[in-house]
Design a protein around this motif. Structure first.
Motif, PDB file in Angstrom:
ATOM      1  N   PHE A 102     -47.596  -0.953 -61.124  1.00  0.00           N
ATOM      2  CA  PHE A 102     -47.636  -2.159 -61.958  1.00  0.00           C
ATOM      3  C   PHE A 102     -46.399  -2.231 -62.856  1.00  0.00           C
ATOM      4  O   PHE A 102     -45.732  -3.269 -62.935  1.00  0.00           O
ATOM      5  CB  PHE A 102     -48.917  -2.176 -62.804  1.00  0.00           C
ATOM      6  CG  PHE A 102     -48.983  -3.310 -63.778  1.00  0.00           C
ATOM      7  CD1 PHE A 102     -49.211  -4.609 -63.337  1.00  0.00           C
ATOM      8  CD2 PHE A 102     -48.824  -3.086 -65.139  1.00  0.00           C
ATOM      9  CE1 PHE A 102     -49.267  -5.660 -64.238  1.00  0.00           C
ATOM     10  CE2 PHE A 102     -48.873  -4.133 -66.040  1.00  0.00           C
ATOM     11  CZ  PHE A 102     -49.106  -5.425 -65.589  1.00  0.00           C
ATOM     12  N   ILE A 103     -46.071  -1.138 -63.513  1.00  0.00           N
ATOM     13  CA  ILE A 103     -44.905  -1.101 -64.396  1.00  0.00           C
ATOM     14  C   ILE A 103     -43.627  -1.341 -63.599  1.00  0.00           C
ATOM     15  O   ILE A 103     -42.738  -2.074 -64.033  1.00  0.00           O
ATOM     16  CB  ILE A 103     -44.849   0.224 -65.174  1.00  0.00           C
ATOM     17  CG1 ILE A 103     -46.006   0.276 -66.177  1.00  0.00           C
ATOM     18  CG2 ILE A 103     -43.511   0.398 -65.883  1.00  0.00           C
ATOM     19  CD1 ILE A 103     -46.238   1.627 -66.796  1.00  0.00           C
ATOM     20  N   GLN A 104     -43.540  -0.769 -62.411  1.00  0.00           N
ATOM     21  CA  GLN A 104     -42.361  -0.986 -61.576  1.00  0.00           C
ATOM     22  C   GLN A 104     -42.241  -2.447 -61.154  1.00  0.00           C
ATOM     23  O   GLN A 104     -41.153  -3.025 -61.166  1.00  0.00           O
ATOM     24  CB  GLN A 104     -42.385  -0.084 -60.339  1.00  0.00           C
ATOM     25  CG  GLN A 104     -41.115  -0.162 -59.514  1.00  0.00           C
ATOM     26  CD  GLN A 104     -39.886   0.301 -60.291  1.00  0.00           C
ATOM     27  OE1 GLN A 104     -39.882   1.383 -60.868  1.00  0.00           O
ATOM     28  NE2 GLN A 104     -38.841  -0.526 -60.320  1.00  0.00           N
ATOM     29  N   GLU A 105     -43.354  -3.058 -60.810  1.00  0.00           N
ATOM     30  CA  GLU A 105     -43.349  -4.486 -60.442  1.00  0.00           C
ATOM     31  C   GLU A 105     -42.901  -5.342 -61.617  1.00  0.00           C
ATOM     32  O   GLU A 105     -42.115  -6.291 -61.455  1.00  0.00           O
ATOM     33  CB  GLU A 105     -44.740  -4.931 -59.963  1.00  0.00           C
ATOM     34  CG  GLU A 105     -45.149  -4.348 -58.636  1.00  0.00           C
ATOM     35  CD  GLU A 105     -44.339  -4.879 -57.467  1.00  0.00           C
ATOM     36  OE1 GLU A 105     -43.920  -6.054 -57.483  1.00  0.00           O
ATOM     37  OE2 GLU A 105     -44.119  -4.114 -56.519  1.00  0.00           O
ATOM     38  N   LEU A 106     -43.387  -5.034 -62.824  1.00  0.00           N
ATOM     39  CA  LEU A 106     -42.952  -5.768 -64.014  1.00  0.00           C
ATOM     40  C   LEU A 106     -41.458  -5.613 -64.228  1.00  0.00           C
ATOM     41  O   LEU A 106     -40.731  -6.587 -64.477  1.00  0.00           O
ATOM     42  CB  LEU A 106     -43.687  -5.271 -65.265  1.00  0.00           C
ATOM     43  CG  LEU A 106     -45.121  -5.710 -65.449  1.00  0.00           C
ATOM     44  CD1 LEU A 106     -45.716  -5.007 -66.663  1.00  0.00           C
ATOM     45  CD2 LEU A 106     -45.211  -7.217 -65.627  1.00  0.00           C
ATOM     46  N   TYR A 107     -40.994  -4.381 -64.119  1.00  0.00           N
ATOM     47  CA  TYR A 107     -39.576  -4.103 -64.310  1.00  0.00           C
ATOM     48  C   TYR A 107     -38.736  -4.874 -63.300  1.00  0.00           C
ATOM     49  O   TYR A 107     -37.748  -5.530 -63.648  1.00  0.00           O
ATOM     50  CB  TYR A 107     -39.314  -2.600 -64.197  1.00  0.00           C
ATOM     51  CG  TYR A 107     -37.856  -2.257 -64.426  1.00  0.00           C
ATOM     52  CD1 TYR A 107     -37.366  -2.059 -65.711  1.00  0.00           C
ATOM     53  CD2 TYR A 107     -36.969  -2.166 -63.365  1.00  0.00           C
ATOM     54  CE1 TYR A 107     -36.041  -1.769 -65.937  1.00  0.00           C
ATOM     55  CE2 TYR A 107     -35.627  -1.871 -63.569  1.00  0.00           C
ATOM     56  CZ  TYR A 107     -35.167  -1.677 -64.867  1.00  0.00           C
ATOM     57  OH  TYR A 107     -33.847  -1.400 -65.082  1.00  0.00           O
ATOM     58  N   ASP A 108     -39.133  -4.807 -62.041  1.00  0.00           N
ATOM     59  CA  ASP A 108     -38.384  -5.498 -60.990  1.00  0.00           C
ATOM     60  C   ASP A 108     -38.377  -7.014 -61.227  1.00  0.00           C
ATOM     61  O   ASP A 108     -37.355  -7.668 -61.046  1.00  0.00           O
ATOM     62  CB  ASP A 108     -38.983  -5.201 -59.609  1.00  0.00           C
ATOM     63  CG  ASP A 108     -38.791  -3.755 -59.177  1.00  0.00           C
ATOM     64  OD1 ASP A 108     -37.983  -3.038 -59.814  1.00  0.00           O
ATOM     65  OD2 ASP A 108     -39.481  -3.330 -58.225  1.00  0.00           O
ATOM     66  N   TYR A 109     -39.507  -7.551 -61.627  1.00  0.00           N
ATOM     67  CA  TYR A 109     -39.609  -8.996 -61.863  1.00  0.00           C
ATOM     68  C   TYR A 109     -38.661  -9.442 -62.971  1.00  0.00           C
ATOM     69  O   TYR A 109     -37.972 -10.452 -62.848  1.00  0.00           O
ATOM     70  CB  TYR A 109     -41.051  -9.373 -62.203  1.00  0.00           C
ATOM     71  CG  TYR A 109     -41.219 -10.840 -62.487  1.00  0.00           C
ATOM     72  CD1 TYR A 109     -41.349 -11.753 -61.453  1.00  0.00           C
ATOM     73  CD2 TYR A 109     -41.233 -11.319 -63.810  1.00  0.00           C
ATOM     74  CE1 TYR A 109     -41.489 -13.103 -61.714  1.00  0.00           C
ATOM     75  CE2 TYR A 109     -41.374 -12.667 -64.071  1.00  0.00           C
ATOM     76  CZ  TYR A 109     -41.507 -13.553 -63.018  1.00  0.00           C
ATOM     77  OH  TYR A 109     -41.642 -14.898 -63.286  1.00  0.00           O
ATOM     78  N   PHE A 110     -38.630  -8.703 -64.050  1.00  0.00           N
ATOM     79  CA  PHE A 110     -37.836  -9.116 -65.211  1.00  0.00           C
ATOM     80  C   PHE A 110     -36.381  -8.695 -65.146  1.00  0.00           C
ATOM     81  O   PHE A 110     -35.566  -9.088 -65.974  1.00  0.00           O
ATOM     82  CB  PHE A 110     -38.469  -8.624 -66.512  1.00  0.00           C
ATOM     83  CG  PHE A 110     -39.740  -9.374 -66.836  1.00  0.00           C
ATOM     84  CD1 PHE A 110     -39.697 -10.693 -67.227  1.00  0.00           C
ATOM     85  CD2 PHE A 110     -40.960  -8.744 -66.727  1.00  0.00           C
ATOM     86  CE1 PHE A 110     -40.861 -11.396 -67.504  1.00  0.00           C
ATOM     87  CE2 PHE A 110     -42.136  -9.423 -67.015  1.00  0.00           C
ATOM     88  CZ  PHE A 110     -42.083 -10.761 -67.402  1.00  0.00           C
ATOM     89  N   HIS A 111     -36.009  -7.890 -64.162  1.00  0.00           N
ATOM     90  CA  HIS A 111     -34.620  -7.461 -64.021  1.00  0.00           C
ATOM     91  C   HIS A 111     -33.992  -7.960 -62.727  1.00  0.00           C
ATOM     92  O   HIS A 111     -33.121  -7.329 -62.172  1.00  0.00           O
ATOM     93  CB  HIS A 111     -34.524  -5.931 -64.109  1.00  0.00           C
ATOM     94  CG  HIS A 111     -34.771  -5.433 -65.483  1.00  0.00           C
ATOM     95  ND1 HIS A 111     -36.022  -5.092 -65.920  1.00  0.00           N
ATOM     96  CD2 HIS A 111     -33.928  -5.238 -66.525  1.00  0.00           C
ATOM     97  CE1 HIS A 111     -35.946  -4.694 -67.177  1.00  0.00           C
ATOM     98  NE2 HIS A 111     -34.695  -4.772 -67.566  1.00  0.00           N
ATOM     99  N   GLN A 112     -34.449  -9.087 -62.238  1.00  0.00           N
ATOM    100  CA  GLN A 112     -33.883  -9.693 -61.029  1.00  0.00           C
ATOM    101  C   GLN A 112     -32.521 -10.278 -61.298  1.00  0.00           C
ATOM    102  O   GLN A 112     -32.242 -10.849 -62.267  1.00  0.00           O
ATOM    103  CB  GLN A 112     -34.803 -10.799 -60.499  1.00  0.00           C
ATOM    104  CG  GLN A 112     -36.115 -10.260 -60.013  1.00  0.00           C
ATOM    105  CD  GLN A 112     -37.001 -11.388 -59.475  1.00  0.00           C
ATOM    106  OE1 GLN A 112     -36.544 -12.459 -59.147  1.00  0.00           O
ATOM    107  NE2 GLN A 112     -38.289 -11.112 -59.402  1.00  0.00           N
TER     108      GLN A 112
END
Length: 112
Positions: A102-112
């Motif tokens: 979940f944290i990785q998905e959040l990170y990836d989403y906001f750092h595109q």
């Protein structure tokens, strides 16, 4: 819902004073003029109070699950009121595989 509409309503709002002040500023009034009947930490609890008719909860869109049978519904603010959100956790926290993903998905989403 406009600022004028909200001034007349009994409000359930997050307990943090900064949130209350931001909302009052958006409405163009002093926080003391808000009709806050209760504050909350968990929107789920506030949603139950709304369902029982105790007031109107202010929250982010899509943060409360509402089934087709729900007596609670989301009404957007006009003009739109946008705010930031913060996700925090304890330093050196050990996460489950699901939480890590979940944290990785959040990170990836906001750092595109």
């Amino acid at each position: 819902m406009t600022p004028k509409d909200l001034q007349k309503l009994p409000l359930l709002i997050g307990h943090r004073l900064i949130v209350q002040n931001e909302l009052a500023h958006w409405m163009g009034i002093d926080v003391s003029e808000l009709n806050i009947v209760a504050t909350y930490d968990l929107i789920y609890n506030a949603a139950i109070l709304v369902e029982k008719g105790l007031g109107y909860a202010l929250c982010l869109d899509k943060i409360v699950y509402m089934s087709n049978e729900s007596l609670v519904r989301f009404i957007p603010l006009k003009p739109a009121y946008e705010t930031g959100a913060i996700i925090v956790w304890k330093k050196h926290q050990v996460f489950s595989a699901t939480a890590t993903r979940f944290i990785q998905e959040l990170y990836d989403y906001f750092h595109q």
